[in-house]
Design an enzyme around this catalytic site. Structure first.
Site, PDB file in Angstrom:
ATOM      1  N   GLU A 125       3.415  -5.399  12.093  1.00 53.37           N
ATOM      2  CA  GLU A 125       2.440  -4.287  11.972  1.00 53.37           C
ATOM      3  C   GLU A 125       1.402  -4.697  11.233  1.00 53.37           C
ATOM      4  O   GLU A 125       1.760  -4.754   9.936  1.00 53.37           O
ATOM      5  CB  GLU A 125       3.358  -3.286  11.484  1.00 53.37           C
ATOM      6  CG  GLU A 125       4.497  -2.629  11.974  1.00 53.37           C
ATOM      7  CD  GLU A 125       3.939  -2.132  13.516  1.00 53.37           C
ATOM      8  OE1 GLU A 125       2.847  -1.678  13.722  1.00 53.37           O
ATOM      9  OE2 GLU A 125       4.964  -2.039  14.581  1.00 53.37           O
ATOM     10  N   GLY A 164       1.960  -6.104   7.301  1.00 52.50           N
ATOM     11  CA  GLY A 164       1.031  -6.824   6.316  1.00 52.50           C
ATOM     12  C   GLY A 164      -0.090  -7.301   6.904  1.00 52.50           C
ATOM     13  O   GLY A 164      -0.575  -6.617   8.025  1.00 52.50           O
ATOM     14  N   ASN A 201       0.884  -1.251   0.091  1.00 55.44           N
ATOM     15  CA  ASN A 201       0.106  -0.054   0.053  1.00 55.44           C
ATOM     16  C   ASN A 201       0.778   1.421  -0.008  1.00 55.44           C
ATOM     17  O   ASN A 201       0.421   2.017  -0.661  1.00 55.44           O
ATOM     18  CB  ASN A 201      -0.999   0.057   1.134  1.00 55.44           C
ATOM     19  CG  ASN A 201      -0.434  -0.068   2.540  1.00 55.44           C
ATOM     20  OD1 ASN A 201       0.802  -0.662   2.715  1.00 55.44           O
ATOM     21  ND2 ASN A 201      -1.037   0.749   3.481  1.00 55.44           N
ATOM     22  N   CYS A 207      -3.385   1.616   6.334  1.00 57.65           N
ATOM     23  CA  CYS A 207      -3.777   0.765   7.463  1.00 57.65           C
ATOM     24  C   CYS A 207      -4.275   1.731   8.557  1.00 57.65           C
ATOM     25  O   CYS A 207      -4.917   1.364   9.555  1.00 57.65           O
ATOM     26  CB  CYS A 207      -2.451   0.068   8.009  1.00 57.65           C
ATOM     27  SG  CYS A 207      -1.117   1.325   8.479  1.00 57.65           S
ATOM     28  N   GLU A 243       7.514   0.564  16.107  1.00 52.57           N
ATOM     29  CA  GLU A 243       8.277   0.940  15.144  1.00 52.57           C
ATOM     30  C   GLU A 243       8.519   2.380  15.472  1.00 52.57           C
ATOM     31  O   GLU A 243       7.703   2.925  16.410  1.00 52.57           O
ATOM     32  CB  GLU A 243       7.923   0.761  13.753  1.00 52.57           C
ATOM     33  CG  GLU A 243       7.871  -0.466  13.148  1.00 52.57           C
ATOM     34  CD  GLU A 243       7.593  -0.952  11.875  1.00 52.57           C
ATOM     35  OE1 GLU A 243       6.662   0.003  11.103  1.00 52.57           O
ATOM     36  OE2 GLU A 243       8.273  -1.660  11.259  1.00 52.57           O
ATOM     37  N   THR A 278      -2.965  -9.558   8.999  1.00 48.59           N
ATOM     38  CA  THR A 278      -2.899 -10.112  10.049  1.00 48.59           C
ATOM     39  C   THR A 278      -2.870 -11.769   9.962  1.00 48.59           C
ATOM     40  O   THR A 278      -2.148 -12.385  10.689  1.00 48.59           O
ATOM     41  CB  THR A 278      -4.345  -9.961  11.055  1.00 48.59           C
ATOM     42  OG1 THR A 278      -4.254  -8.375  11.287  1.00 48.59           O
ATOM     43  CG2 THR A 278      -4.387 -10.449  12.288  1.00 48.59           C
ATOM     44  N   THR A 289      -1.400 -13.193   7.628  1.00 46.97           N
ATOM     45  CA  THR A 289       0.088 -13.389   7.156  1.00 46.97           C
ATOM     46  C   THR A 289       1.166 -13.340   8.534  1.00 46.97           C
ATOM     47  O   THR A 289       1.890 -14.263   8.648  1.00 46.97           O
ATOM     48  CB  THR A 289       0.650 -12.510   6.249  1.00 46.97           C
ATOM     49  OG1 THR A 289      -0.171 -12.419   5.080  1.00 46.97           O
ATOM     50  CG2 THR A 289       2.051 -13.000   5.783  1.00 46.97           C
TER      51      THR A 289
HETATM   52  P1  NAD Z   1       0.332  -9.509   2.857  1.00 48.91           P
HETATM   53  O1  NAD Z   1       0.110  -9.997   4.202  1.00 48.91           O
HETATM   54  O2  NAD Z   1      -0.548 -10.290   1.959  1.00 48.91           O
HETATM   55  O3  NAD Z   1       1.742  -9.221   2.178  1.00 48.91           O
HETATM   56  C1  NAD Z   1       2.712  -8.499   3.020  1.00 48.91           C
HETATM   57  C2  NAD Z   1       4.029  -9.007   2.745  1.00 48.91           C
HETATM   58  O4  NAD Z   1       4.257 -10.310   3.274  1.00 48.91           O
HETATM   59  C3  NAD Z   1       4.240  -9.189   1.301  1.00 48.91           C
HETATM   60  O5  NAD Z   1       5.714  -8.905   0.859  1.00 48.91           O
HETATM   61  C4  NAD Z   1       4.017 -10.821   1.076  1.00 48.91           C
HETATM   62  O6  NAD Z   1       4.558 -11.172  -0.121  1.00 48.91           O
HETATM   63  C5  NAD Z   1       4.736 -11.244   2.335  1.00 48.91           C
HETATM   64  N1  NAD Z   1       4.161 -12.558   2.513  1.00 48.91           N
HETATM   65  C6  NAD Z   1       2.992 -13.119   2.169  1.00 48.91           C
HETATM   66  N2  NAD Z   1       2.913 -14.570   2.797  1.00 48.91           N
HETATM   67  C7  NAD Z   1       4.182 -14.482   3.544  1.00 48.91           C
HETATM   68  C8  NAD Z   1       4.584 -15.593   4.214  1.00 48.91           C
HETATM   69  N3  NAD Z   1       3.980 -16.846   4.259  1.00 48.91           N
HETATM   70  N4  NAD Z   1       5.934 -15.467   4.640  1.00 48.91           N
HETATM   71  C9  NAD Z   1       6.521 -14.183   4.555  1.00 48.91           C
HETATM   72  N5  NAD Z   1       6.211 -13.341   3.880  1.00 48.91           N
HETATM   73  C10 NAD Z   1       4.945 -13.307   3.339  1.00 48.91           C
HETATM   74  O7  NAD Z   1      -0.480  -8.000   3.149  1.00 48.91           O
HETATM   75  P2  NAD Z   1      -0.831  -6.970   1.816  1.00 48.91           P
HETATM   76  O8  NAD Z   1      -1.907  -7.321   1.154  1.00 48.91           O
HETATM   77  O9  NAD Z   1       0.634  -6.779   1.069  1.00 48.91           O
HETATM   78  O10 NAD Z   1      -0.851  -5.653   2.617  1.00 48.91           O
HETATM   79  C11 NAD Z   1      -2.394  -5.200   3.180  1.00 48.91           C
HETATM   80  C12 NAD Z   1      -2.223  -5.577   4.557  1.00 48.91           C
HETATM   81  O11 NAD Z   1      -1.088  -4.455   5.315  1.00 48.91           O
HETATM   82  C13 NAD Z   1      -3.517  -4.859   5.320  1.00 48.91           C
HETATM   83  O12 NAD Z   1      -3.918  -5.899   5.952  1.00 48.91           O
HETATM   84  C14 NAD Z   1      -2.975  -3.623   5.904  1.00 48.91           C
HETATM   85  O13 NAD Z   1      -3.639  -3.377   6.973  1.00 48.91           O
HETATM   86  C15 NAD Z   1      -1.664  -3.958   6.481  1.00 48.91           C
HETATM   87  N6  NAD Z   1      -0.891  -3.081   6.880  1.00 48.91           N
HETATM   88  C16 NAD Z   1      -0.564  -2.752   7.817  1.00 48.91           C
HETATM   89  C17 NAD Z   1       0.263  -1.415   8.347  1.00 48.91           C
HETATM   90  C18 NAD Z   1       0.640  -1.194   9.983  1.00 48.91           C
HETATM   91  O14 NAD Z   1       1.727  -0.428  10.002  1.00 48.91           O
HETATM   92  N7  NAD Z   1       0.111  -1.912  10.753  1.00 48.91           N
HETATM   93  C19 NAD Z   1       0.897  -0.599   7.404  1.00 48.91           C
HETATM   94  C20 NAD Z   1       0.356  -1.084   5.880  1.00 48.91           C
HETATM   95  C21 NAD Z   1      -0.459  -1.962   5.579  1.00 48.91           C
END
Ligand code: NAD
Length: 484
Positions: free
Chosen positions: A248, A226, A150, A282, A461, A228, A230
């Site tokens: 996060e 990423g 994002n 997020c 962070e 929750t 994951t």
């Molecule tokens: P995602 O969990 O699908 O992917 C995030 C990252 O994790 C990607 O690089 C992906 O390739 C990697 N990944 C996926 N499966 C994995 C595994 N089994 N092992 C290791 N790495 C793996 O998330 P997304 O769809 O890319 O992002 C959206 C999500 O991120 C939303 O839920 C959003 O709320 C969250 N987010 C949170 C924050 C925060 O600061 N809390 C900030 C931005 C986004």
């Protein structure tokens, strides 16, 4: 077609298996680059390079490390325009946003941590006549950083910069949905004179490249942003090896407007906090809680403003809402809009696709959507949608607002709009979240703790919190026997 390459041991490389997959431009729905489908073999090379570089990098003075990281920051600044265009193309976000928020913030992340280490200090605990303790802080070694799509370079650099500043070597993976600016960062690091192996960027899918970084016995800590679900997988793997984790995760943030709020300011900012980056931040306020005394007036004014938002291809300076990140994500958001209707919600505006003229007619554009009439406990109000969808709910008093705000599994952030100082402090204290904004949204000071509670993650962070995460404290106790 651009072939993205991994950055390993100071060089740009194809994946070991020679396999690539398509990188889609959300604005057009067309492939425009190829992404390495890296696996554990590429991660193995990256970890080995990082291990070799660690004595060199951690052995440098903080001033030397700081100078290299400052050059990375300057390199980002020099390419601000190019990076902003790349980010907008890769993610679908309006170019204006990429130029004013994403890339400046990536630049600032490097500058912030490059200078923070020049002002760091360690603790000393005095035991009086018995002696004293001092705390050494040592880098961990090789660490893994994994980021989402994002805010691609913004969040990638938010992890990498403190990890490197603290003296670690890094194996990082950007999201496979938006890898382009991380790829461009590789050349900036080379030009900045970063020693080979200090930062390694491996591209590919989460289940293969990402999980290999998490599982590798040499990575000492994992910083992950990423979803929750994951986060749960990563926490499970990392816990088996006693790795430090910073997670996060998702959010379902409440934006609470009290009856005494500055109406115009709350209105203006609420439109932004609901729909900035197509609602894919997020920290977006996806649940808008409005005091019943102003509910109708605020709702009507809000809907009028939302209808006026310009949904358009992201490269246009006038675009306010660009494309959502992918076809799959658009389908997910649309499914939630259907669910909201099934749950009894009324769509006040939006809910439909937008089809701009060719060549953007196959892009993933959605109207900003406002829904009312739902229970706080229905799925639409409990689950993260992460798109341009906001629900409106009335409340009668402070306790009810807090109860609704705290009713989801998430606990990332919240905004409060009120002129009553007592109420602002009281409510801020009761909200079960990691970040509260009073009469504002997304005002960031990089020194402050950043993170969530409950299903929004663990750890913080930001500022010295990040530098502490990426280092290990060691206590040294000095006994001072009396001189007879
Ligand atoms: P995602 O969990 O699908 O992917 C995030 C990252 O994790 C990607 O690089 C992906 O390739 C990697 N990944 C996926 N499966 C994995 C595994 N089994 N092992 C290791 N790495 C793996 O998330 P997304 O769809 O890319 O992002 C959206 C999500 O991120 C939303 O839920 C959003 O709320 C969250 N987010 C949170 C924050 C925060 O600061 N809390 C900030 C931005 C986004």
């Amino acid at each position: 077609m651009i072939d993205i390459q991994n950055y390993i041991d100071g060089t740009l490389r194809a994946p070991v298996n020679g396999e690539y997959f398509d990188n889609i431009e959300p604005a057009t729905g067309k492939a425009y680059a190829r992404i390495p489908d890296s696996n554990e073999k590429d991660v193995e090379h990256a970890v080995a390079a990082a291990e070799r570089a660690f004595p060199i990098w951690s052995g440098m003075s903080t001033a030397e490390r700081s100078a290299i990281l400052m050059r990375v920051s300057e390199g980002i600044n020099a390419k601000l325009d190019e990076l902003a265009h790349a980010e907008s193309k890769d993610n679908g976000k309006p170019i204006k946003l990429a130029k004013s928020v994403d890339i400046p913030r990536a630049r600032d992340n490097f500058a912030f941590f490059a200078t923070a280490i020049l002002h760091d200090e360690n603790a000393m605990h005095d035991m009086g006549q018995n002696g004293f303790n001092y705390t050494l802080r040592k880098p961990l070694g090789v660490v893994g950083c994994i980021s989402p799509w994002n805010l691609p370079l913004y969040l990638f650099s938010w992890k990498i910069a403190p990890a490197l500043a603290a003296g670690n070597c890094v194996v990082a993976k950007p999201s496979e949905v938006t890898p382009m600016t991380a790829f461009l960062l590789s050349s900036i690091c080379m030009e900045a004179g970063m020693p080979p192996g200090v930062l390694n960027i491996v591209h590919g899918y989460g289940q293969s490249a990402g999980q290999a970084i998490v599982s590798h016995p040499t990575t000492k800590a994992i910083s992950f942003t990423g979803g929750t679900s994951t986060g749960k997988i990563i926490a499970g793997i990392a816990a088996q090896q006693f790795k430090k984790t910073s997670l996060e995760l998702g959010g379902k943030n409440a934006n609470i407007v009290f009856g005494d709020a500055d109406f115009d300011e709350a209105l203006k900012t609420s439109v932004r906090s609901s729909f900035a980056n197509q609602g894919q931040i997020c920290l977006c306020g996806s649940r808008l809680l409005i005091h019943r005394s102003i509910y109708t007036k605020f709702r009507d004014a809000f809907v009028e403003r939302v209808k006026a938002l310009r949904v358009a291809p992201p490269h246009l300076e006038t675009s306010q809402v660009g494309a959502v990140v992918s076809e799959a994500h658009r389908n997910k958001i649309e499914a939630y809009i259907e669910l909201a209707k099934e749950e009894g919600g009324t769509v006040l505006c939006g809910g439909k696709r937008v089809v701009p003229d060719a060549p953007f007619n196959n892009g993933y554009y959605l109207e900003p959507t406002v829904i009312e009439g739902l229970s706080p406990h229905c799925r639409t109000n409990q689950e993260e949608i992460f798109g341009p969808v906001v629900t409106l709910m009335p409340f009668d008093d402070d306790d009810e607002a807090v109860a609704i705000a705290n009713s989801t599994p998430y606990g990332l952030s919240s905004s409060i709009w009120t002129h009553n100082l007592n109420r602002a402090h009281r409510v801020a204290e009761k909200l079960d979240v990691g970040i509260v904004w009073v009469n504002c949204w997304l005002v960031r000071d990089l020194r402050t703790p950043f993170g969530g509670t409950k299903a929004s993650g663990m750890g913080r962070e930001g500022g010295f919190y990040a530098l502490e995460f990426f280092s290990e404290p060691k206590n040294v106790c000095i006994h001072l026997p009396r001189i007879e």
